[in-house]
Design a protein around this motif. Structure first.
Motif, PDB file in Angstrom:
ATOM      1  N   GLY A 257       0.847  -1.180   0.000  1.00  0.00           N
ATOM      2  CA  GLY A 257       0.000   0.000   0.000  1.00  0.00           C
ATOM      3  C   GLY A 257       0.879   1.225   0.000  1.00  0.00           C
ATOM      4  N   GLY A 258       0.394   2.273   0.561  1.00  0.00           N
ATOM      5  CA  GLY A 258       1.156   3.512   0.615  1.00  0.00           C
ATOM      6  C   GLY A 258       0.215   4.674   0.392  1.00  0.00           C
ATOM      7  N   GLY A 259       0.788   5.825   0.253  1.00  0.00           N
ATOM      8  CA  GLY A 259      -0.032   7.008   0.034  1.00  0.00           C
ATOM      9  C   GLY A 259      -0.631   7.048  -1.363  1.00  0.00           C
TER      10      GLY A 259
ATOM     11  N   CYS B 236      -1.368   7.999  -4.991  1.00  0.00           N
ATOM     12  CA  CYS B 236      -0.469   8.452  -6.048  1.00  0.00           C
ATOM     13  C   CYS B 236      -1.299   9.172  -7.107  1.00  0.00           C
ATOM     14  N   THR B 237      -1.340  10.492  -7.049  1.00  0.00           N
ATOM     15  CA  THR B 237      -2.152  11.264  -7.990  1.00  0.00           C
ATOM     16  C   THR B 237      -1.329  11.825  -9.146  1.00  0.00           C
ATOM     17  N   THR B 238      -0.011  11.728  -9.047  1.00  0.00           N
ATOM     18  CA  THR B 238       0.865  12.218 -10.112  1.00  0.00           C
ATOM     19  C   THR B 238       1.995  11.218 -10.332  1.00  0.00           C
ATOM     20  N   TYR B 239       2.728  11.448 -11.380  1.00  0.00           N
ATOM     21  CA  TYR B 239       3.923  10.662 -11.669  1.00  0.00           C
ATOM     22  C   TYR B 239       5.010  11.147 -10.706  1.00  0.00           C
ATOM     23  N   ASP B 240       5.166  10.404  -9.598  1.00  0.00           N
ATOM     24  CA  ASP B 240       6.054  10.857  -8.526  1.00  0.00           C
ATOM     25  C   ASP B 240       7.477  10.324  -8.701  1.00  0.00           C
ATOM     26  N   SER B 241       8.357  10.698  -7.777  1.00  0.00           N
ATOM     27  CA  SER B 241       9.772  10.317  -7.886  1.00  0.00           C
ATOM     28  C   SER B 241       9.969   8.804  -7.774  1.00  0.00           C
ATOM     29  N   ASP B 242       9.154   8.106  -6.974  1.00  0.00           N
ATOM     30  CA  ASP B 242       9.274   6.649  -6.882  1.00  0.00           C
ATOM     31  C   ASP B 242       8.846   5.981  -8.184  1.00  0.00           C
ATOM     32  N   SER B 243       7.795   6.507  -8.824  1.00  0.00           N
ATOM     33  CA  SER B 243       7.361   5.971 -10.121  1.00  0.00           C
ATOM     34  C   SER B 243       8.453   6.183 -11.164  1.00  0.00           C
ATOM     35  N   ASN B 244       9.057   7.359 -11.168  1.00  0.00           N
ATOM     36  CA  ASN B 244      10.139   7.661 -12.098  1.00  0.00           C
ATOM     37  C   ASN B 244      11.328   6.737 -11.870  1.00  0.00           C
ATOM     38  N   TRP B 245      11.691   6.542 -10.622  1.00  0.00           N
ATOM     39  CA  TRP B 245      12.816   5.666 -10.280  1.00  0.00           C
ATOM     40  C   TRP B 245      12.544   4.242 -10.728  1.00  0.00           C
ATOM     41  N   LEU B 246      11.329   3.764 -10.490  1.00  0.00           N
ATOM     42  CA  LEU B 246      10.982   2.395 -10.871  1.00  0.00           C
ATOM     43  C   LEU B 246      10.999   2.222 -12.387  1.00  0.00           C
ATOM     44  N   ASP B 247      10.560   3.228 -13.130  1.00  0.00           N
ATOM     45  CA  ASP B 247      10.665   3.175 -14.592  1.00  0.00           C
ATOM     46  C   ASP B 247      12.122   3.038 -15.025  1.00  0.00           C
ATOM     47  N   HIS B 248      12.990   3.827 -14.406  1.00  0.00           N
ATOM     48  CA  HIS B 248      14.417   3.756 -14.717  1.00  0.00           C
ATOM     49  C   HIS B 248      14.959   2.356 -14.423  1.00  0.00           C
ATOM     50  N   VAL B 249      14.636   1.820 -13.264  1.00  0.00           N
ATOM     51  CA  VAL B 249      15.134   0.500 -12.857  1.00  0.00           C
ATOM     52  C   VAL B 249      14.650  -0.591 -13.819  1.00  0.00           C
ATOM     53  N   SER B 250      13.365  -0.581 -14.138  1.00  0.00           N
ATOM     54  CA  SER B 250      12.831  -1.646 -14.999  1.00  0.00           C
ATOM     55  C   SER B 250      13.455  -1.590 -16.393  1.00  0.00           C
ATOM     56  N   TYR B 251      13.685  -0.380 -16.905  1.00  0.00           N
ATOM     57  CA  TYR B 251      14.301  -0.237 -18.219  1.00  0.00           C
ATOM     58  C   TYR B 251      15.794  -0.585 -18.171  1.00  0.00           C
ATOM     59  N   GLN B 252      16.495  -0.027 -17.212  1.00  0.00           N
ATOM     60  CA  GLN B 252      17.945  -0.205 -17.110  1.00  0.00           C
ATOM     61  C   GLN B 252      18.337  -1.659 -16.841  1.00  0.00           C
TER      62      GLN B 252
ATOM     63  N   ASN C 193     -10.555  -1.774   0.283  1.00  0.00           N
ATOM     64  CA  ASN C 193     -11.381  -0.579   0.274  1.00  0.00           C
ATOM     65  C   ASN C 193     -10.703   0.614  -0.377  1.00  0.00           C
ATOM     66  N   ASP C 194      -9.425   0.447  -0.804  1.00  0.00           N
ATOM     67  CA  ASP C 194      -8.742   1.556  -1.467  1.00  0.00           C
ATOM     68  C   ASP C 194      -9.490   1.940  -2.729  1.00  0.00           C
ATOM     69  N   ARG C 195      -9.659   3.206  -2.939  1.00  0.00           N
ATOM     70  CA  ARG C 195     -10.310   3.695  -4.147  1.00  0.00           C
ATOM     71  C   ARG C 195      -9.301   4.451  -5.014  1.00  0.00           C
ATOM     72  N   TYR C 196      -8.046   4.240  -4.754  1.00  0.00           N
ATOM     73  CA  TYR C 196      -7.012   4.954  -5.482  1.00  0.00           C
ATOM     74  C   TYR C 196      -5.792   4.060  -5.657  1.00  0.00           C
ATOM     75  N   ILE C 197      -4.927   4.455  -6.580  1.00  0.00           N
ATOM     76  CA  ILE C 197      -3.673   3.759  -6.832  1.00  0.00           C
ATOM     77  C   ILE C 197      -2.631   4.306  -5.860  1.00  0.00           C
ATOM     78  N   THR C 198      -1.815   3.411  -5.319  1.00  0.00           N
ATOM     79  CA  THR C 198      -0.770   3.836  -4.392  1.00  0.00           C
ATOM     80  C   THR C 198       0.582   3.899  -5.103  1.00  0.00           C
ATOM     81  N   SER C 199       1.458   4.740  -4.597  1.00  0.00           N
ATOM     82  CA  SER C 199       2.783   4.935  -5.174  1.00  0.00           C
ATOM     83  C   SER C 199       3.616   3.660  -5.015  1.00  0.00           C
ATOM     84  N   PRO C 200       4.400   3.301  -6.007  1.00  0.00           N
ATOM     85  CA  PRO C 200       4.736   3.950  -7.269  1.00  0.00           C
ATOM     86  C   PRO C 200       3.879   3.464  -8.450  1.00  0.00           C
ATOM     87  N   GLY C 201       2.591   3.406  -8.256  1.00  0.00           N
ATOM     88  CA  GLY C 201       1.672   2.856  -9.258  1.00  0.00           C
ATOM     89  C   GLY C 201       1.528   3.654 -10.529  1.00  0.00           C
ATOM     90  N   ALA C 202       2.083   4.872 -10.593  1.00  0.00           N
ATOM     91  CA  ALA C 202       1.987   5.664 -11.814  1.00  0.00           C
ATOM     92  C   ALA C 202       3.126   5.373 -12.790  1.00  0.00           C
TER      93      ALA C 202
END
Length: 144
Positions: A82-84, A86-102, A116-125
């Protein structure tokens, strides 16, 4: 996999005889063991012959845990967390994109970790991951 604790066959008989390596010493987690059974379970796991490396436990940071998994040479990382919100493309999402590609690794992440979560949690973006959600009350699985 990165989850809430260690994986234990004593908590899920599906894991008996599976190759599971807990990389940190933390309390066995029922949730982590259930998720592990979907991955390497002997009857319904989608990769029953794989070796499962588990990083999990209270206080472990996502980035250092993922780096430890990469050091093991994994090709898929499952993140059931879980986590907070994620309403934007945050730094954890960016880092994970880098890791998966690299590192040419596939990442699978839960959309949240509470039915009951009604939202995506970071780094889900992150763009380079498969996001999974089980909808309540029908228990249908949605993959995006």
């Amino acid at each position: 996999m990165y989850d809430s604790g260690s994986v234990s066959a004593s908590l899920n008989p599906e894991l008996s005889g599976r190759r599971i390596i807990n990389l940190v010493s933390s309390a066995a987690s029922e949730h982590a063991s259930k998720v592990a059974s979907f991955i390497v379970g002997k009857n319904w796991g989608y990769a029953p012959d794989a070796t499962l490396y588990c990083m999990g436990g209270p206080g472990l940071m996502m980035r250092s845990s993922v780096e430890t998994l990469l050091d093991q040479g994994v090709s898929v990382i499952n993140m059931s967390m879980g986590g907070g919100e994620c309403t934007t493309y945050d730094s954890d999402s960016n880092w994970l994109d880098h890791v998966s590609y690299q590192h040419q690794v596939s990442v699978v992440k839960s959309a949240g970790n509470d039915g009951n979560d009604r939202y995506i949690t970071s780094p889900g973006a992150a763009y380079n991951l498969s996001l999974i959600h089980i909808s309540e009350p029908t228990r249908r699985v949605v993959i995006s």
